[in-house]
Design a protein around this motif. Structure first.
Motif, PDB file in Angstrom:
ATOM      1  N   PHE A  23       0.979  -1.287   0.128  1.00 20.33           N
ATOM      2  CA  PHE A  23      -0.066  -0.292   0.082  1.00 20.33           C
ATOM      3  C   PHE A  23       0.822   1.262   0.016  1.00 20.33           C
ATOM      4  N   SER A  24       0.728   2.192  -0.868  1.00 20.32           N
ATOM      5  CA  SER A  24       1.375   3.341  -1.096  1.00 20.32           C
ATOM      6  C   SER A  24       1.437   4.078   0.279  1.00 20.32           C
ATOM      7  N   SER A  25       0.533   4.262   1.335  1.00 19.91           N
ATOM      8  CA  SER A  25       0.609   4.756   2.489  1.00 19.91           C
ATOM      9  C   SER A  25       1.749   4.430   3.423  1.00 19.91           C
ATOM     10  N   TRP A  26       2.299   3.014   3.011  1.00 20.29           N
ATOM     11  CA  TRP A  26       3.253   2.548   4.017  1.00 20.29           C
ATOM     12  C   TRP A  26       4.824   2.358   3.009  1.00 20.29           C
ATOM     13  N   LYS A  27       4.720   2.703   1.975  1.00 20.63           N
ATOM     14  CA  LYS A  27       5.668   2.677   0.989  1.00 20.63           C
ATOM     15  C   LYS A  27       6.985   2.864   1.562  1.00 20.63           C
ATOM     16  N   SER A  28       7.054   3.988   2.051  1.00 22.59           N
ATOM     17  CA  SER A  28       8.367   4.751   2.723  1.00 22.59           C
ATOM     18  C   SER A  28       8.322   4.681   4.224  1.00 22.59           C
ATOM     19  N   ALA A  45       8.051  -0.285   9.117  1.00 22.45           N
ATOM     20  CA  ALA A  45       7.150  -1.310   8.192  1.00 22.45           C
ATOM     21  C   ALA A  45       8.631  -2.467   7.437  1.00 22.45           C
ATOM     22  N   TRP A  46       9.410  -1.618   7.042  1.00 22.05           N
ATOM     23  CA  TRP A  46      10.516  -2.293   6.384  1.00 22.05           C
ATOM     24  C   TRP A  46      11.551  -2.943   7.355  1.00 22.05           C
ATOM     25  N   LYS A  64      16.318   8.991  -4.837  1.00 20.10           N
ATOM     26  CA  LYS A  64      15.419   9.990  -4.103  1.00 20.10           C
ATOM     27  C   LYS A  64      15.690   9.664  -2.637  1.00 20.10           C
ATOM     28  N   GLU A  65      15.784   8.545  -2.290  1.00 20.56           N
ATOM     29  CA  GLU A  65      15.863   8.018  -0.925  1.00 20.56           C
ATOM     30  C   GLU A  65      17.309   8.343  -0.215  1.00 20.56           C
ATOM     31  N   SER A  66      18.439   8.338  -1.197  1.00 16.02           N
ATOM     32  CA  SER A  66      19.654   8.688  -0.967  1.00 16.02           C
ATOM     33  C   SER A  66      19.930  10.310  -0.307  1.00 16.02           C
ATOM     34  N   LEU A  67      19.054  10.864  -0.773  1.00 15.22           N
ATOM     35  CA  LEU A  67      18.926  12.297  -0.599  1.00 15.22           C
ATOM     36  C   LEU A  67      17.999  12.687   0.543  1.00 15.22           C
ATOM     37  N   LEU A 101      16.845   3.423   2.919  1.00 16.73           N
ATOM     38  CA  LEU A 101      17.723   2.950   1.648  1.00 16.73           C
ATOM     39  C   LEU A 101      18.230   1.811   2.264  1.00 16.73           C
ATOM     40  N   MET A 102      19.052   2.014   3.317  1.00 17.95           N
ATOM     41  CA  MET A 102      19.785   0.895   3.781  1.00 17.95           C
ATOM     42  C   MET A 102      19.061  -0.321   4.272  1.00 17.95           C
TER      43      MET A 102
END
Length: 458
Positions: free
Chosen positions: A335-340, A344-345, A387-390, A396-397
Motif C-alpha cells: 500500500f502506497s501509504s506504507w511505501k516509505s 514496516a521495512w 530520491k531516498e539517498s537524498l 535505503l539501507m
C-alpha cells in the motif's frame, strides 16, 4: 447553492402546485410583494404570483450569499420566511423547509453579532414550518446547544424529539427515532462523564448516587441501541467506558464480541479494533489477540495494527506463524501509504532474518516469486533509490538489506547504497581503506616476484 431549485426539484413541484391551485382559483394573502403580475381587486395574491415571488426572493438570497453580503441575505431570508408562513401550498412548504434549513443556518453562522437566542428562535420557527423534519431539526438544535455548553437544554430538546409523532410511522421516521434514542443515551453518558471528572476520587465517584442514576439511564438506552444491527461506534465506546469504570468486564467483552462477530451486523473494521484494544488493556492471552487481528487483516490489510500482528506472530516461535507474519508485512508494504515507512521495512527485515536463521528460505522464495515483478517496479526503481539517498538514507539501507535477504541482485540500488556508505565514513577511515588496498597490492606483487624467483632457480 448555485442551483438550489434544481437540486431540490422545486421548479417541478412549483409547476404542479400552480396548476392545481389555478384550477381551484385559490388566493393567498400577500406578505412581501416581490412579484404581482395579476392584480386582484380584493388585494390578494394568486398561487402563480406567490410562486414567482417565492422564487425571486430565493434568487436574491442566493446572490447575496455568493457575494458574502450576509446582512442583506438575512433581510431577504426574513421576507422569504414571511411568504412561506402566509402561503398554503403544502408541496412547496415541504420543499421550502429543506431550503430554509440549509440557507438559514449558513446565514446565521456568518451574520455578525448573531446570538444563541437567534439560533434558538430560528430552530423553533423551523420546527413549526417543517413538520416532517421536526425530529431532524431537534437533533441539529441539540448539537448546537451542546457546542455552546447548554447540556440540560440539549437533553430537553432530545426528549421532545423522542416523544414526537407525526402521522403513520414510516421507515425513515423509525430510523430517525432510533438515532435520536441513541443520542439520548449518549447525552446521559456525557453528563455521567462530566460528573465523573468533577468527582474528587475514583472511589467516591463509584459510589456517587447521582452518577449512578445517569449510568443506569444511559446503559438502558445504549444497551438497547447497540444490540440492534448497525454501525454504533461512538455509542459502543461510551457504553464500554462506563462498564469498565464499574469493573463489569464480562458484560463489556460480551458486547464487543457481539458487535464484532454477529453476522447480522454490517462489516465494520472498527469493531475488531475496539475488541483488540479491550483485550490488550485487560492482558488477554496472545491467541485471542492474534485471532482478533487476523480478522482485521482480512478486512483492512493496510491497518496500522498489522505491525502489532507481525510482532505477536514473531513471538509464537512457530514456523507457520512466522510465514504468516511474512505475508502480513509484505501485504502492508504493497500500500502506497506504507511505501516509505521505515518501521514496516524493519519489521519485514526482522522476519526475513528469522526465517533465514531457521532455514525456511523456501517459503521466502515462494512468497517473493509471486510479488517480485510488482516489488521491483514499486519499491526498487533507480529513481526511488536516488530520491531516498537524498531524503531518507536509513530507509535505503534497510531496503538494501531486505533485497539481500531475498536473494535479489539489483546492481544500481546496491551501487547507490555503497556510494552513500563510503561518503558517510570519516576521512581517516577512507584513508585507512586506501592504505590497506595499497598494502594488499604490494603483498600480491611480492608473492608473484617470489614465485618467479623460485621458478627461475629451479
Amino acid at each position: 447553492m448555485d442551483d438550489i431549485e434544481t437540486e431540490l426539484n422545486i421548479a417541478a413541484a412549483a409547476a404542479d402546485s400552480s396548476e392545481d391551485q389555478s384550477r381551484s382559483h385559490e388566493a393567498i394573502k400577500p406578505a412581501v410583494l416581490l412579484h404581482h403580475s395579476h392584480p386582484d381587486p380584493r388585494g390578494l395574491l394568486t398561487a402563480v404570483d406567490f410562486l414567482k415571488s417565492n422564487r425571486k426572493c430565493l434568487n436574491l438570497i442566493r446572490e447575496a450569499m455568493l457575494r458574502h453580503n450576509w446582512p442583506q441575505a438575512a433581510g431577504y431570508f426574513s421576507s422569504y420566511i414571511q411568504t412561506l408562513e402566509t402561503g398554503t401550498l403544502s408541496q412547496v412548504h415541504s420543499i421550502a423547509s429543506e431550503i430554509m434549513w440549509r440557507l438559514g443556518t449558513e446565514i446565521l453562522h456568518h451574520v455578525p453579532n448573531s446570538s444563541p437566542d437567534d439560533f434558538n428562535a430560528f430552530y423553533e420557527q423551523l420546527k413549526n414550518l417543517g413538520v416532517r423534519n421536526y425530529s431532524k431539526i431537534c437533533l441539529e438544535h441539540c448539537f448546537h446547544l451542546l457546542l455552546n455548553g447548554q447540556m440540560d437544554e440539549a437533553k430537553r430538546q432530545l426528549s421532545i424529539a423522542d416523544s414526537w409523532r407525526y402521522g403513520k410511522q414510516s421507515t425513515a421516521q423509525s430510523l430517525m427515532k432510533k438515532l435520536i434514542r441513541a443520542y439520548c443515551g449518549y447525552l446521559d453518558y456525557l453528563i455521567w462523564s462530566e460528573k465523573m471528572a468533577s468527582a474528587p476520587g475514583s472511589e467516591e465517584a463509584g459510589s456517587n448516587r447521582e452518577m449512578h442514576s445517569y449510568f443506569r439511564q444511559a446503559s438502558v438506552t445504549l444497551k438497547e441501541i447497540v444490540s440492534q444491527p448497525g454501525v454504533w461506534d461512538p455509542f459502543v465506546l461510551s457504553y464500554i467506558h462506563m462498564l469498565e469504570f464499574y469493573e463489569d468486564e464480562e458484560a463489556a467483552l460480551q458486547l464487543l464480541e457481539n458487535y464484532a462477530y454477529n453476522k447480522e451486523f454490517p462489516s465494520n473494521p472498527n469493531a475488531h479494533v475496539y475488541l483488540y484494544q479491550f483485550l490488550k488493556r485487560h492482558q488477554a492471552p496472545r491467541v485471542k489477540l492474534i485471532g482478533s487481528l487476523r480478522i482485521l487483516h482480512s478486512l483492512v490489510p493496510s491497518h496500522e495494527l498489522m505491525l502489532e500482528l507481525c510482532s505477536l506472530l514473531l513471538h509464537t516461535k512457530q514456523q507457520s506463524d512466522l510465514e504468516e507474519a511474512l505475508t502480513v508485512s509484505m501485504d502492508l508494504l504493497e500500500f502506497s501509504s506504507w511505501k516509505s515507512d521505515r518501521k514496516a521495512w524493519e519489521c519485514l527485515l526482522k522476519i526475513l532474518k528469522k526465517l533465514k536463521k531457521k532455514k525456511c528460505m523456501n517459503a521466502v522464495k515462494k512468497e517473493w516469486n509471486v510479488r517480485r515483478s510488482l516489488w521491483l517496479s514499486f519499491h526498487y526503481r533507480n529513481y526511488i533509490g536516488r530520491k531516498e539517498s537524498l531524503e531518507n538514507v536509513q530507509l535505503l539501507m534497510v531496503k538494501r538489506d531486505v533485497l539481500r535477504c531475498l536473494g535479489e541482485n539489483n546492481r544500481e540500488y546496491f551501487r547507490i547504497a555503497l556510494k552513500i556508505e563510503r561518503e558517510g565514513k570519516p576521512k581517516k577511515d577512507r584513508l585507512g581503506e586506501k592504505k590497506e588496498k595499497t598494502a594488499t597490492k604490494r603483498k600480491r606483487k611480492r608473492r608473484l616476484s617470489m614465485t618467479k624467483k623460485s621458478e627461475e632457480s629451479l
